[in-house]
Design a protein around this motif. Structure first.
Motif, PDB file in Angstrom:
ATOM      1  N   SER A  24       0.830  -1.228   0.000  1.00 24.54           N
ATOM      2  CA  SER A  24       0.000   0.000   0.000  1.00 24.54           C
ATOM      3  C   SER A  24       0.858   1.269   0.000  1.00 24.54           C
ATOM      4  N   GLN A  64      -7.058  -0.111   4.714  1.00 25.17           N
ATOM      5  CA  GLN A  64      -6.502  -1.235   3.949  1.00 25.17           C
ATOM      6  C   GLN A  64      -7.318  -2.510   4.171  1.00 25.17           C
ATOM      7  N   TYR A 101      -1.261   8.357  -1.434  1.00 24.77           N
ATOM      8  CA  TYR A 101      -2.262   7.601  -2.202  1.00 24.77           C
ATOM      9  C   TYR A 101      -3.271   8.485  -2.936  1.00 24.77           C
ATOM     10  N   ASP A 122      -4.887   1.992  -4.514  1.00 26.35           N
ATOM     11  CA  ASP A 122      -4.880   0.835  -3.609  1.00 26.35           C
ATOM     12  C   ASP A 122      -5.212  -0.462  -4.341  1.00 26.35           C
ATOM     13  N   ARG A 168      -2.394  -1.410  -6.588  1.00 28.68           N
ATOM     14  CA  ARG A 168      -1.222  -1.964  -5.906  1.00 28.68           C
ATOM     15  C   ARG A 168      -1.500  -3.379  -5.400  1.00 28.68           C
ATOM     16  N   HIS A 169      -2.744  -3.621  -4.934  1.00 31.45           N
ATOM     17  CA  HIS A 169      -3.078  -4.976  -4.456  1.00 31.45           C
ATOM     18  C   HIS A 169      -3.448  -5.919  -5.614  1.00 31.45           C
TER      19      HIS A 169
END
Ligand code: GAP
Length: 429
Positions: free
Chosen positions: A76, A148, A246, A274, A277-278
């Motif tokens: 993150s 998150q 972010y 987010d 990135r995940h």
């Protein structure tokens, strides 16, 4: 005493907020909520959940774990980018957050022209914890934002519910930050609670901007609806230089606190930061189109909301202190008194009313001192209505109901009390 000192003293004296682990000298940046504080916070959270989840058919809630796989924080960007710049005064070695302009100015005033600062050094705000009993223990983090937990459950929520984009996931929970300068009472703490909505939209510049504007307006209206004076709220856009890692763009809802305009809630356009990135995507069930959704976030602090509701409602009038809290937020909805504590039949009737009403509301009981003192004591903690059982009550089964803000009294039939209070509560916007 200034307003902050008055509120801090009232919070301690009446059981809203105490310094954390006080009998051992406290611990900087930690606060404990007393019997009234926990009610105030629960009421804030209940109103938020009602408006953000129950009243909408495009938002669902979750409650994720506080400690997550540390990989989450690496991916993150928090282990690298979740930092604050620290500077140290070369005169007295006090360390403060370099971007806290108020604090820097105040400190410079203290030293006159002599104040010079070290170059800013970046400090990570994540709080480390160590898990397991054998060495080497596993390093993990207390979550620095509750957010998150929503992203890592994005796929679970899509798969296990009927949500379709655009939709939101709401969450309330504790977050932890190694703040460089906790302070201003509970305003900047190291442990605090957040109430957040992550709203997922199609990746589209205009539509996401529309959603961002919609949530800005919803969120500021929410605070106003619950009683914060309009003139004490404003938006403050983040300039590019201060944007968190972010965010594509962001705005704070600020409150006009005694220590200056201060952030109450952040509205962030997180883009695909987010989910990207995940490595999470969304497949539209109708069109089969697959994309990485963009996120509009509303992130409010429960503790800051509690503090600002207290500050904003604090009133001194004609020798009395009144917390003019919206009745929905007030810790007690009602107080019940017998006019005299030594008249058995008054106490018995008052007790019956107290027990009956306690099934529906959080009700205070007080039979100490004289009635005027009891009213004052309830005004100071924001109890909207005081019910008194007097001698007439024994004859005709009516009681007086005294209004906190007007101090006017109505005579109400005991069997109509619930209806009377419910009508008052439902007439609030
Ligand atoms: N997920 C986005 C996020 O965490 P933030 O602006 O860093 O954004 C959101 O925090 C809100 O959390 C703030 O507006 C504030 O109300 C609350 N908050 C942040 N740090 C805090 C602290 N140290 N003490 C109390 N509340 C805090």
């Amino acid at each position: 005493m200034d307003l902050m000192e008055k509120i801090t003293a009232l919070c301690k004296r009446r059981g809203f907020i105490y310094p954390g682990s006080e009998i051992y000298g406290g611990l900087t940046g930690f606060w404990d909520y007393g019997p009234l504080g926990v009610e105030l916070k629960n009421n804030i959270k209940r109103e938020w959940w009602k408006d953000m989840v129950y009243d909408r058919d495009d938002v669902v809630g979750i409650d994720a774990a506080i400690i997550m796989n540390p990989e989450v924080w690496k991916v993150s960007g928090h282990t690298e980018g979740f930092t604050d710049p620290l500077i140290e005064c070369k005169v007295c070695h006090k360390r403060i957050k370099a971007d806290d302009e108020e604090l820097v100015k105040t400190h410079e005033k203290e030293h006159g022209d002599k104040s010079t600062w070290t170059e800013p050094k970046m400090f990570n705000l994540l709080t480390e914890v160590y898990l397991g009993i054998t060495e080497p223990k596993q390093k993990a983090y207390l979550r620095g934002e509750i957010t998150q937990g929503v992203f890592v459950n994005f796929q679970n929520v899509v798969d296990s519910t009927r949500v379709k984009i655009p939709f939101g996931i709401a969450q309330i929970g504790k977050a932890f930050r190694n703040e460089i300068t906790p302070g201003n009472f509970s305003f900047r703490s190291r442990e605090f609670e957040q109430m957040e909505l992550e709203f997922f939209v199609k990746p589209d510049e205009d539509r996401s901007k529309e959603s961002f504007e919609f949530w800005k307006s919803e969120r500021i209206s929410w605070y106003k609806k619950l009683g914060i004076k309009s003139e004490n709220l404003r938006f403050q856009d983040h300039d590019k230089a201060h944007l968190v890692h972010y965010a594509r763009y962001a705005t704070d809802i600020q409150y006009n606190a005694p220590f200056g305009w201060s952030e109450l809630e952040g509205i962030h356009h997180r883009g695909d930061w987010d989910l990207g990135r995940h490595k999470l995507t969304y497949k539209d069930p109708d069109t089969n189109e697959e994309y990485t959704p963009w996120v509009i976030e509303t992130s409010g602090g429960v503790d800051r909301a509690a503090l600002f509701f207290l500050l904003d409602s604090y009133t001194e009038e004609n020798e009395r202190v009144v917390l003019k809290l919206n009745p929905k937020l007030a810790p007690y909805k009602l107080a019940v008194f017998p006019l005299l504590a030594n008249k058995e039949d008054l106490v018995k009737k008052a007790r019956e009313i107290y027990q009956k009403l306690s099934r529906y509301y959080y009700v205070a009981w007080d039979s100490r001192g004289n009635i005027g003192k009891r009213y004052f004591a309830q005004d100071e903690i924001g109890t909207p209505w005081c019910v008194t059982v007097d001698f007439q009550s024994l004859d005709d089964d009516t009681v007086t109901v005294r209004d906190r803000d007007t101090t006017k009294q109505d005579r109400v039939s005991i069997d109509k009390l619930e209806e009377y209070i419910d009508n008052k509560l439902s007439s609030l916007t």
